[in-house]
Design an enzyme around this catalytic site. Structure first.
Site, PDB file in Angstrom:
ATOM      1  N   TYR A   1       0.777  -1.346   0.015  1.00 34.05           N
ATOM      2  CA  TYR A   1       0.070  -0.050  -0.075  1.00 34.05           C
ATOM      3  C   TYR A   1       0.905   1.259   0.119  1.00 34.05           C
ATOM      4  O   TYR A   1       0.765   2.292  -0.966  1.00 34.05           O
ATOM      5  CB  TYR A   1      -0.968  -0.150   1.288  1.00 34.05           C
TER       6      TYR A   1
ATOM      7  N   GLU B   1       2.052   6.417  -7.254  1.00 36.33           N
ATOM      8  CA  GLU B   1       1.223   7.228  -7.918  1.00 36.33           C
ATOM      9  C   GLU B   1       1.504   8.793  -7.461  1.00 36.33           C
ATOM     10  O   GLU B   1       1.382   9.597  -8.566  1.00 36.33           O
ATOM     11  CB  GLU B   1      -0.219   7.104  -6.951  1.00 36.33           C
TER      12      GLU B   1
END
Length: 100
Positions: free
Chosen positions: A49, A56
């Site tokens: 995660y 991103e």
């Protein structure tokens, strides 16, 4: 931007995440859930995660100069809607929204 290493980073991370998730669902539906799949489903996210989010954010950061230079997806005044929207600043707000 598609040639940035950050794109490969988040694509690989989210791919591993999805493979793990759907393997868990499939084996669970078959009532034959191996321990490793269950363990991976609930533990891989600890690493994947934050790495995926970092990929991103790095990709958005790499795109900022291009977005600013081209005015991509931005709407300037005057226009028939009498509204202004700047995609560059929208991306910056999105990046800060990852904090909470």
């Amino acid at each position: 931007i598609q040639n940035e290493e950050s794109v490969v980073l988040f694509l690989v991370v989210w791919t591993v995440t999805e493979i793990t998730r759907y393997s868990f669902y499939t084996f669970n539906l078959l009532n034959h859930l191996p321990y490793f799949i269950k363990w991976a489903r609930y533990n891989f996210f600890i690493i994947l995660y934050p790495v995926g989010v970092a990929g991103e954010l790095l990709t958005i950061y790499a795109a900022l100069p291009y977005v600013k230079k081209t005015g991509m997806f931005s709407l300037r005044l005057p226009n028939k809607y009498n509204v202004s929207f700047d995609y560059y600043y929208f991306l910056i707000v999105i990046m800060f929204s990852y904090i909470p």
